[in-house]
Design a protein around this motif. Structure first.
Motif, PDB file in Angstrom:
ATOM      1  N   ARG A 267       3.613   4.110  -1.905  1.00  0.00           N
ATOM      2  CA  ARG A 267       3.488   3.767  -0.239  1.00  0.00           C
ATOM      3  C   ARG A 267       3.410   5.045   0.456  1.00  0.00           C
ATOM      4  N   ALA A 268       3.490   6.073  -0.331  1.00  0.00           N
ATOM      5  CA  ALA A 268       3.211   7.308   0.233  1.00  0.00           C
ATOM      6  C   ALA A 268       1.672   7.434   1.030  1.00  0.00           C
ATOM      7  N   LEU A 269       1.987   7.859   2.432  1.00  0.00           N
ATOM      8  CA  LEU A 269       0.610   7.686   3.076  1.00  0.00           C
ATOM      9  C   LEU A 269      -0.079   9.066   2.760  1.00  0.00           C
ATOM     10  N   ARG A 270      -1.262   8.895   2.340  1.00  0.00           N
ATOM     11  CA  ARG A 270      -2.324   9.937   2.126  1.00  0.00           C
ATOM     12  C   ARG A 270      -3.186  10.309   3.322  1.00  0.00           C
ATOM     13  N   PRO A 271      -3.854  11.419   3.249  1.00  0.00           N
ATOM     14  CA  PRO A 271      -4.814  11.823   4.179  1.00  0.00           C
ATOM     15  C   PRO A 271      -6.087  11.113   3.769  1.00  0.00           C
ATOM     16  N   GLN A 272      -7.202  11.135   4.780  1.00  0.00           N
ATOM     17  CA  GLN A 272      -8.452  10.228   4.460  1.00  0.00           C
ATOM     18  C   GLN A 272      -9.162  11.151   3.392  1.00  0.00           C
ATOM     19  N   GLY A 273      -9.797  10.437   2.435  1.00  0.00           N
ATOM     20  CA  GLY A 273     -10.496  11.055   1.440  1.00  0.00           C
ATOM     21  C   GLY A 273      -9.749  11.072   0.056  1.00  0.00           C
ATOM     22  N   SER A 274      -8.405  10.602   0.065  1.00  0.00           N
ATOM     23  CA  SER A 274      -7.476  10.688  -1.128  1.00  0.00           C
ATOM     24  C   SER A 274      -8.007   9.853  -2.150  1.00  0.00           C
ATOM     25  N   TYR A 275      -8.654   8.710  -1.840  1.00  0.00           N
ATOM     26  CA  TYR A 275      -9.116   7.762  -2.849  1.00  0.00           C
ATOM     27  C   TYR A 275     -10.573   7.678  -3.037  1.00  0.00           C
ATOM     28  N   THR A 276     -11.180   6.691  -3.467  1.00  0.00           N
ATOM     29  CA  THR A 276     -12.491   6.319  -3.952  1.00  0.00           C
ATOM     30  C   THR A 276     -13.441   6.478  -2.569  1.00  0.00           C
ATOM     31  N   THR A 277     -14.958   7.026  -2.817  1.00  0.00           N
ATOM     32  CA  THR A 277     -15.831   6.806  -1.871  1.00  0.00           C
ATOM     33  C   THR A 277     -16.985   5.711  -2.375  1.00  0.00           C
ATOM     34  N   SER A 278     -17.025   4.759  -1.804  1.00  0.00           N
ATOM     35  CA  SER A 278     -18.114   3.680  -2.399  1.00  0.00           C
ATOM     36  C   SER A 278     -19.376   4.168  -2.490  1.00  0.00           C
ATOM     37  N   PRO A 279     -20.345   3.558  -3.206  1.00  0.00           N
ATOM     38  CA  PRO A 279     -21.683   3.722  -3.233  1.00  0.00           C
ATOM     39  C   PRO A 279     -22.278   3.635  -1.736  1.00  0.00           C
ATOM     40  N   ASP A 280     -21.909   3.019  -0.780  1.00  0.00           N
ATOM     41  CA  ASP A 280     -22.213   3.116   0.719  1.00  0.00           C
ATOM     42  C   ASP A 280     -21.830   4.336   1.200  1.00  0.00           C
ATOM     43  N   GLY A 281     -20.782   5.031   0.740  1.00  0.00           N
ATOM     44  CA  GLY A 281     -20.223   6.325   1.332  1.00  0.00           C
ATOM     45  C   GLY A 281     -19.026   5.984   2.249  1.00  0.00           C
ATOM     46  N   ILE A 282     -18.324   4.615   2.068  1.00  0.00           N
ATOM     47  CA  ILE A 282     -17.338   4.619   2.718  1.00  0.00           C
ATOM     48  C   ILE A 282     -16.035   4.769   2.127  1.00  0.00           C
ATOM     49  N   VAL A 283     -15.098   5.391   2.816  1.00  0.00           N
ATOM     50  CA  VAL A 283     -14.037   6.295   1.956  1.00  0.00           C
ATOM     51  C   VAL A 283     -12.626   5.348   2.259  1.00  0.00           C
ATOM     52  N   ASP A 284     -11.843   5.353   1.093  1.00  0.00           N
ATOM     53  CA  ASP A 284     -10.649   4.950   0.977  1.00  0.00           C
ATOM     54  C   ASP A 284     -10.340   3.239   0.921  1.00  0.00           C
ATOM     55  N   LEU A 285     -11.346   2.741   0.640  1.00  0.00           N
ATOM     56  CA  LEU A 285     -11.242   1.259   0.587  1.00  0.00           C
ATOM     57  C   LEU A 285     -10.300   0.903  -0.349  1.00  0.00           C
ATOM     58  N   ASP A 286     -10.204   1.436  -1.468  1.00  0.00           N
ATOM     59  CA  ASP A 286      -9.001   1.126  -2.241  1.00  0.00           C
ATOM     60  C   ASP A 286      -7.845   1.966  -2.244  1.00  0.00           C
ATOM     61  N   GLY A 287      -7.646   2.425  -1.106  1.00  0.00           N
ATOM     62  CA  GLY A 287      -6.195   3.175  -0.868  1.00  0.00           C
ATOM     63  C   GLY A 287      -5.143   2.126  -0.630  1.00  0.00           C
ATOM     64  N   ASN A 288      -4.011   2.901   0.140  1.00  0.00           N
ATOM     65  CA  ASN A 288      -2.941   1.813   0.132  1.00  0.00           C
ATOM     66  C   ASN A 288      -2.553   1.479   1.399  1.00  0.00           C
ATOM     67  N   VAL A 289      -3.735   1.583   2.439  1.00  0.00           N
ATOM     68  CA  VAL A 289      -3.762   0.927   4.002  1.00  0.00           C
ATOM     69  C   VAL A 289      -4.424  -0.124   3.889  1.00  0.00           C
ATOM     70  N   TRP A 290      -3.843  -1.228   4.176  1.00  0.00           N
ATOM     71  CA  TRP A 290      -4.537  -2.575   4.234  1.00  0.00           C
ATOM     72  C   TRP A 290      -5.130  -2.757   5.563  1.00  0.00           C
ATOM     73  N   GLU A 291      -6.351  -3.293   5.677  1.00  0.00           N
ATOM     74  CA  GLU A 291      -7.305  -3.080   6.955  1.00  0.00           C
ATOM     75  C   GLU A 291      -7.214  -4.627   7.653  1.00  0.00           C
ATOM     76  N   TRP A 292      -6.603  -4.655   8.855  1.00  0.00           N
ATOM     77  CA  TRP A 292      -7.151  -5.945   9.412  1.00  0.00           C
ATOM     78  C   TRP A 292      -8.506  -6.309   9.500  1.00  0.00           C
ATOM     79  N   THR A 293      -8.796  -7.803   9.251  1.00  0.00           N
ATOM     80  CA  THR A 293     -10.039  -8.624   9.506  1.00  0.00           C
ATOM     81  C   THR A 293      -9.838  -9.550  10.466  1.00  0.00           C
ATOM     82  N   GLN A 294     -10.952  -9.931  10.942  1.00  0.00           N
ATOM     83  CA  GLN A 294     -10.975 -11.014  12.227  1.00  0.00           C
ATOM     84  C   GLN A 294     -10.574 -12.322  11.670  1.00  0.00           C
TER      85      GLN A 294
END
Length: 252
Positions: A167-194
């Motif tokens: 649960r430790a909150l890390r700064p941006q860039g602490s996890y993986t960058t996707s092939p598209d260049g999107i950062v931290d999709l696999d991090g521990n912050v869940w993102e709201w969808t519509q």
């Protein structure tokens, strides 16, 4: 005497060197500072860094995705303008400019969306579940076999089986960058969808009781919940943090 010394060859070389250094610094600032535009209200707003990405399997539907999640510093600009009610704080060892904004309910996210769309050329929205899953597929671990076969409970299966991150909150860039260049999709912050989760209630999306958040697994979270660890998720370990990443259908 001063004017005479400025015309010596050695001084001209020094002055030319300083001029080149200043020009280089100006160029670097122009490249790396966040983009600023003037919104309809006549006020400046920082434009998030966006990357283009195909948002569906086997298709050419391109959306423009925030490279990073919204940060505490970005969120608090909305609060300072009197639109976002929540004022976020960071710990002494955290930098607001690189720390993801978390502890956000769906209603909070709606305030931020209204603010950024009013203070820019508009067009920002939350991603759909299908879009988010496609974007994150290259960086997320392979899903285990589901416990439940009911499609409405697939999120609960991964809830129970998925390995939970710290649960430790890390700064941006602490996890993986996707092939598209999107950062931290696999991090521990869940993102709201519509996407609405009506469950057995069958509620319409205009009066939705809960929405899906996407991260290690999908989770259905009531729209008022800011901390799912304190309620709102009925099955398994709850998401660690609730944040947001915005997308657009058109480039800036």
């Amino acid at each position: 005497m001063i004017a005479a010394t400025l015309h010596r060859p050695a001084d001209r070389i020094v002055l030319l060197g300083l001029g080149a250094l200043v020009a280089a610094l100006v160029l670097l600032v122009a490249i790396f500072l966040p983009r600023v535009s003037v919104g309809p209200a006549g006020k400046d707003i920082l434009q998030p860094e966006l990357v283009p990405a195909v948002a569906e399997h086997g298709g050419q539907h391109v959306i423009y995705v925030m490279k990073h999640e919204v940060t505490v510093a970005e969120w608090n600009r909305c609060h300072a303008d009197g639109v976002c009610a929540l004022n976020l704080r960071t710990r002494p060892n955290q930098d607001a400019a690189t720390t993801p904004a978390t502890g956000l309910s769906y209603l909070d996210v709606g305030e931020y969306l209204a603010w950024i769309n009013a203070r820019s050329d508009g067009g920002y929205r939350l991603p759909r579940v299908a879009e988010w899953e496609h974007l994150a597929a290259p960086v997320l671990p392979e899903e285990p076999d589901p416990i439940f076969t009911d499609p409405d409970l697939t999120w609960a299966s991964t809830y129970l089986l998925g390995e939970q991150k710290s649960r430790a909150l890390r700064p941006q860039g602490s996890y993986t960058t996707s092939p598209d260049g999107i950062v931290d999709l696999d991090g521990n912050v869940w993102e709201w969808t519509q996407d609405c989760y009506a469950g057995a209630s069958g509620a319409s999306s205009s009066r939705c009781p809960a929405y899906f958040v996407a991260g290690e697994h999908l989770a259905a979270v009531p729209f008022l919940v800011r901390d799912p660890a304190r309620g709102g998720c009925a099955v398994g370990s709850p998401p660690a943090h609730l944040g947001l990443r915005l997308v657009r259908d058109t480039p800036l």
